[in-house]
Design an enzyme around this catalytic site. Structure first.
Site, PDB file in Angstrom:
ATOM      1  N   LYS A  99      52.184   5.290  15.697  1.00  0.00           N
ATOM      2  CA  LYS A  99      51.356   6.493  15.586  1.00  0.00           C
ATOM      3  C   LYS A  99      51.130   7.097  16.986  1.00  0.00           C
ATOM      4  CE  LYS A  99      49.097   4.853  11.348  1.00  0.00           C
ATOM      5  NZ  LYS A  99      47.818   4.423  10.717  1.00  0.00           N
ATOM      6  N   TYR A 139      50.800  10.898   3.355  1.00  0.00           N
ATOM      7  CA  TYR A 139      49.518  10.277   3.021  1.00  0.00           C
ATOM      8  C   TYR A 139      48.875  10.891   1.775  1.00  0.00           C
ATOM      9  CZ  TYR A 139      49.294   7.562   7.383  1.00  0.00           C
ATOM     10  OH  TYR A 139      49.515   6.643   8.388  1.00  0.00           O
ATOM     11  N   ASN A 202      44.791   2.947  14.817  1.00  0.00           N
ATOM     12  CA  ASN A 202      45.336   1.603  14.605  1.00  0.00           C
ATOM     13  C   ASN A 202      46.842   1.490  14.886  1.00  0.00           C
ATOM     14  OD1 ASN A 202      46.186   2.892  12.309  1.00  0.00           O
ATOM     15  ND2 ASN A 202      45.091   1.577  10.866  1.00  0.00           N
ATOM     16  N   HIS A 205      52.014   2.246  11.479  1.00  0.00           N
ATOM     17  CA  HIS A 205      52.052   2.337  10.015  1.00  0.00           C
ATOM     18  C   HIS A 205      53.162   1.447   9.483  1.00  0.00           C
ATOM     19  CE1 HIS A 205      52.550   3.997   5.947  1.00  0.00           C
ATOM     20  NE2 HIS A 205      53.846   3.963   6.206  1.00  0.00           N
ATOM     21  N   GLU A 216      59.410   6.649   1.828  1.00  0.00           N
ATOM     22  CA  GLU A 216      59.015   7.104   3.166  1.00  0.00           C
ATOM     23  C   GLU A 216      60.225   7.272   4.089  1.00  0.00           C
ATOM     24  OE1 GLU A 216      55.946   4.306   4.242  1.00  0.00           O
ATOM     25  OE2 GLU A 216      54.596   5.055   2.690  1.00  0.00           O
TER      26      GLU A 216
HETATM   27  P1  IDP Z   1      47.226   0.993   6.076  1.00  0.00           P
HETATM   28  O1  IDP Z   1      47.728   1.882   7.190  1.00  0.00           O
HETATM   29  O2  IDP Z   1      46.802  -0.357   6.591  1.00  0.00           O
HETATM   30  O3  IDP Z   1      48.207   0.901   4.924  1.00  0.00           O
HETATM   31  P2  IDP Z   1      45.635   2.779   4.419  1.00  0.00           P
HETATM   32  O4  IDP Z   1      44.441   2.387   3.616  1.00  0.00           O
HETATM   33  O5  IDP Z   1      46.895   3.091   3.678  1.00  0.00           O
HETATM   34  O6  IDP Z   1      45.882   1.644   5.511  1.00  0.00           O
HETATM   35  O7  IDP Z   1      45.200   4.026   5.309  1.00  0.00           O
HETATM   36  C1  IDP Z   1      46.170   4.765   5.987  1.00  0.00           C
HETATM   37  C2  IDP Z   1      45.638   5.088   7.352  1.00  0.00           C
HETATM   38  O8  IDP Z   1      44.498   5.917   7.216  1.00  0.00           O
HETATM   39  C3  IDP Z   1      45.134   3.898   8.147  1.00  0.00           C
HETATM   40  O9  IDP Z   1      46.155   3.185   8.806  1.00  0.00           O
HETATM   41  C4  IDP Z   1      44.210   4.569   9.127  1.00  0.00           C
HETATM   42  O10 IDP Z   1      44.936   5.194  10.183  1.00  0.00           O
HETATM   43  C5  IDP Z   1      43.585   5.652   8.260  1.00  0.00           C
HETATM   44  N1  IDP Z   1      42.326   5.196   7.661  1.00  0.00           N
HETATM   45  C6  IDP Z   1      42.145   4.369   6.619  1.00  0.00           C
HETATM   46  N2  IDP Z   1      40.855   4.160   6.361  1.00  0.00           N
HETATM   47  C7  IDP Z   1      40.171   4.904   7.265  1.00  0.00           C
HETATM   48  C8  IDP Z   1      38.784   5.112   7.537  1.00  0.00           C
HETATM   49  O11 IDP Z   1      37.906   4.563   6.856  1.00  0.00           O
HETATM   50  N3  IDP Z   1      38.489   5.937   8.585  1.00  0.00           N
HETATM   51  C9  IDP Z   1      39.436   6.555   9.344  1.00  0.00           C
HETATM   52  N4  IDP Z   1      40.746   6.381   9.125  1.00  0.00           N
HETATM   53  C10 IDP Z   1      41.117   5.570   8.110  1.00  0.00           C
HETATM   54 MG    MG Z   2      48.829   2.389   3.607  1.00  0.00          MG
END
Ligand code: IDP
Ligand code: MG
Length: 239
Positions: A99, A139, A202, A205, A216
């Site tokens: 990212k 997303y 984080n 992805h 994807e």
């Molecule tokens: P993942 O990336 O671990 O699969 P997902 O639930 O699919 O997690 O969420 C996609 C992305 O959305 C996350 O990696 C993060 O960047 C963002 N995200 C998820 N939950 C939150 C939140 O509560 N606050 C802000 N960003 C979030």
């Molecule tokens: Mg995800």
């Protein structure tokens, strides 16, 4: 969060603007892109091997349908992971993306290295400025979330590094290498556990199912950007 990711496995068709994909038609790995009369590109996923939301305990051990290039051994063994079931036989593909924060912080090499060292095969790689429409399509399952707008701003805030990786059980294994969505809950040794502190930053992805891996990769790569090759180390990775 990881459990949410499990609940969104599915093969629903998705539509995206023709400006997103420069290849007018593409057809690879069960994903077909085609124009409609309204000049929209339609992505259809014809593969149905997926990790569905588990209804009963018996679903915790899945059996993927065979793929043409899957290992010949007919005995199917599976390993159980907390939120995903990884096949120990099936060759899968996953979409991994560094990212914008990972790129800005100079973590690209470190992140690629984790997957390389593990023994997976890189089949696609590019630095790419993601348009808003593509981020929204990628997303789309999170559209109703309060953080959706912030997430799209984040993903489009700078270049990302798009990667396609291939290997046995690569989808679930990559999720383990990446670690929990919230980096503070991610185990040390994982990418997020070692390199990040906030869910909204984080760094990486990873696809959450084999089916989404295909979806994807077809979304982020043109057909000729994905390379099939045989690594010299292949015999030293698989018996
Ligand atoms: P993942 O990336 O671990 O699969 P997902 O639930 O699919 O997690 O969420 C996609 C992305 O959305 C996350 O990696 C993060 O960047 C963002 N995200 C998820 N939950 C939150 C939140 O509560 N606050 C802000 N960003 C979030
Ligand atoms: Mg995800």
């Amino acid at each position: 969060m990881e459990m949410e990711a499990l609940a969104v496995f599915g093969g629903s068709p998705c539509a995206l603007s023709s400006s997103l994909l420069r290849s007018p038609t593409a057809d690879r790995n069960g994903c077909r892109l085609s124009y409609t009369s309204s000049h929209k590109l339609i992505l259809r996923t014809t593969h149905h091997n997926h990790l569905s939301a588990f209804q009963t305990q018996s679903h915790l051990f899945s059996n993927y349908p065979s793929r043409p290039h899957a290992h010949k051994n007919t005995h199917k063994s599976h390993i159980f992971l907390p939120h995903l079931v990884a096949s120990t036989e099936e060759v899968e593909e996953t979409y991994i993306m560094v990212k914008p924060d990972g790129v800005q912080r100079g973590l690209v090499g470190e992140i690629i290295s984790r997957f390389e060292k593990k023994g997976f095969k890189l089949t696609g790689l590019k630095l790419f400025q993601c348009p808003k429409e593509l981020a929204e399509e990628h997303y789309k399952d999170l559209k109703s979330k309060s953080f959706f707008t912030k997430l799209i701003d984040y993903i489009t805030s700078g270049p990302v590094v798009c990667m396609a990786w291939e290997g046995i059980g690569v989808v679930a294994s990559a999720r383990k290498l990446i670690g929990a969505t919230n980096p503070l809950q991610a185990e040390p040794g994982t990418i997020r556990g070692d390199l990040a502190v906030q869910t909204g930053r984080n760094v990486v992805h990873g696809s959450d199912s084999p089916e989404n891996g295909k979806r994807e990769i077809a979304l982020w790569f043109k057909e000729d950007e994905v390379c099939q090759w045989t690594p010299a180390q292949a015999p030293w990775l698989r018996e």
